[in-house]
Design an enzyme around this catalytic site. Sequence first.
Site, PDB file in Angstrom:
ATOM      1  N   TYR A 119      10.535  -4.168  -8.796  1.00 27.56           N
ATOM      2  CA  TYR A 119       9.239  -3.975  -9.458  1.00 27.56           C
ATOM      3  C   TYR A 119       8.381  -2.863  -8.880  1.00 27.56           C
ATOM      4  O   TYR A 119       7.812  -2.069  -9.611  1.00 27.56           O
ATOM      5  CB  TYR A 119       8.435  -5.287  -9.397  1.00 27.56           C
ATOM      6  CG  TYR A 119       7.012  -5.144  -9.891  1.00 27.56           C
ATOM      7  CD1 TYR A 119       6.734  -5.175 -11.255  1.00 27.56           C
ATOM      8  CD2 TYR A 119       5.955  -4.966  -8.997  1.00 27.56           C
ATOM      9  CE1 TYR A 119       5.435  -5.029 -11.715  1.00 27.56           C
ATOM     10  CE2 TYR A 119       4.659  -4.811  -9.463  1.00 27.56           C
ATOM     11  CZ  TYR A 119       4.396  -4.853 -10.813  1.00 27.56           C
ATOM     12  OH  TYR A 119       3.119  -4.698 -11.265  1.00 27.56           O
ATOM     13  N   CYS A 123       0.852  -1.180   0.000  1.00 28.99           N
ATOM     14  CA  CYS A 123       0.000   0.000   0.000  1.00 28.99           C
ATOM     15  C   CYS A 123       0.887   1.230   0.000  1.00 28.99           C
ATOM     16  O   CYS A 123       2.086   1.146   0.251  1.00 28.99           O
ATOM     17  CB  CYS A 123      -0.867   0.045   1.261  1.00 28.99           C
ATOM     18  SG  CYS A 123      -1.890  -1.418   1.492  1.00 28.99           S
ATOM     19  N   GLY A 152      -1.194   0.872  -4.714  1.00 30.62           N
ATOM     20  CA  GLY A 152      -2.467   0.268  -4.350  1.00 30.62           C
ATOM     21  C   GLY A 152      -3.597   0.978  -5.060  1.00 30.62           C
ATOM     22  O   GLY A 152      -3.691   2.196  -4.997  1.00 30.62           O
ATOM     23  N   ASN A 167       1.301   0.100   5.874  1.00 32.23           N
ATOM     24  CA  ASN A 167       1.710  -0.620   4.671  1.00 32.23           C
ATOM     25  C   ASN A 167       2.442  -1.864   5.146  1.00 32.23           C
ATOM     26  O   ASN A 167       3.412  -1.759   5.902  1.00 32.23           O
ATOM     27  CB  ASN A 167       2.639   0.267   3.831  1.00 32.23           C
ATOM     28  CG  ASN A 167       3.338  -0.475   2.700  1.00 32.23           C
ATOM     29  OD1 ASN A 167       4.429  -0.122   2.299  1.00 32.23           O
ATOM     30  ND2 ASN A 167       2.713  -1.507   2.177  1.00 32.23           N
ATOM     31  N   GLY A 168       1.976  -3.035   4.732  1.00 29.89           N
ATOM     32  CA  GLY A 168       2.665  -4.260   5.139  1.00 29.89           C
ATOM     33  C   GLY A 168       1.685  -5.386   5.349  1.00 29.89           C
ATOM     34  O   GLY A 168       0.579  -5.386   4.794  1.00 29.89           O
TER      35      GLY A 168
END
Length: 480
Positions: A252, A2, A29, A101-102
């Site tokens: 990426y 995210c 996201g 985020n995670g």
Amino acid sequence: MCGIVGIIGQGRDVGYDLYEAMLTLQHRGQDAAGIATFDGILHLKKGIGLVQQVFNRKNLSRLRGPVGIGQARYPTIGRGSPEDSQPFYVNYPYGVAMVHNGNVINFFALKEELQKVHRRQLNSSSDVEAILNVFADELVHKDSSAFSADDLFDAVGGVFRRVQGAYSVVAMLGDGSLLAFRDPLGIRPLVMGRKETMTAFASETVTFDFLGFENLGDVSAGEAVHVSTDGRITRRQISEPNHHPCIFEWVYFARPDSVIDGIGVLEARRRLGKTLAKRCREAGIEPDMVVPVPDTGRPAALALTEATGWRLSEGLIRNRYIQRTFIMPTQTKRRSSVRQKFNPVRSELAGRKVLLVDDTIVRGNTSLELIKLVRQAGPSKVYYAVYGSTLRSPCIYGIDMATRDEFIAKDHPEEEIERLIGADRLIYQTYDDMVAAVAGGRKMNFCTACFSGKYPTPVTDADLDRIAAERNSAKPYPRT
Ligand code: SF4
């Protein structure tokens, strides 16, 4: 995965800044978006969709206050329903709103403990709700009638002890201050910036470039940073860092114009392209042109052509308005979107030997579809080079790439993958070259678990089976 952001200033509303910040993090996201601000009362807007779909002039004008947090969501655990959208908040103690985020590995155990032992009802399947309630639970045990940075840092220490996994977090507190922390493994990025009297936290530095903030560098693994309403910054190393940043960010996920843990993403991808050139030379291919799979493959392809003297061609054009395939929640969407997303240029490719340069191969579906599509333009050969090494193991830290049995490289040697995806030649980056290229001479201890199978936290086969079952049972929320 995210994108998160938090901004605190004085005397001006930050709602629109948060909105603009989230536009820069949209690539992290595309499933849901939310912003909470505070000006004595909490203002909250969140919903399913892209940032520009969730927010408009009217609802942004309601997001008043000099402090706020936001998140663009990519679901890992959970149904991806509106109830799982962030930010989350609790009223007690003091009032805390939070984004993260995670991925929390012990989410279900924590949820059960919070409900049974601490009588905290969790209303979603979002793991930030568990982090938030653990944090609130730790704060409850403090006597003080108001926030102190020491209390907050102690509570973060409690989170580090109780919550396993990867989490970068930004929290907005009921006194109008801001708190950010990064778990001791520092798997997910979190950077800090400053502009005049404003302080911000974000997943990537690109946000600061856009907003005109100076990049103050990374929040360290195991560190917490508190910013008071008058702009005072207090930093504390809460836990011994065991830094394992996710190598996939450079390969990426992150934007090429970001810098993570001191390593520029663009530079890392260029180095990956340069080392891939060596592999292509060893493979003995002589392509007429090198075609990047846009957009991620472009920096590596450019560096590869510089190293080899081969011609770079934009022979594959991307429709910018289609979502990233990797991030799409269902297999059906992933398959059909390849055709929606790319168009090969016949005048460039027909009759020529083409080397496609891509980032990685997960299940092989995208590569298969892509090569089929390129063949429609009539090339004489299609070679396929990937600048990431072979992906074999699931990520349990926030990137929902595949479950254990889905990786094409799990059961197939390279020659077999070459045949399965329909390439005339498949060239993989080696693992050692990939790690060295991303590190660029720095001493790094990356998380490479999806490539190497070596997880920086204890993980059993039973854990991986459970996570696979949870993911398979998590149905994406239907959009209307
Ligand atoms: S398993 Fe792979 S994607 Fe997940 S955090 Fe580690 S390197 Fe990143």
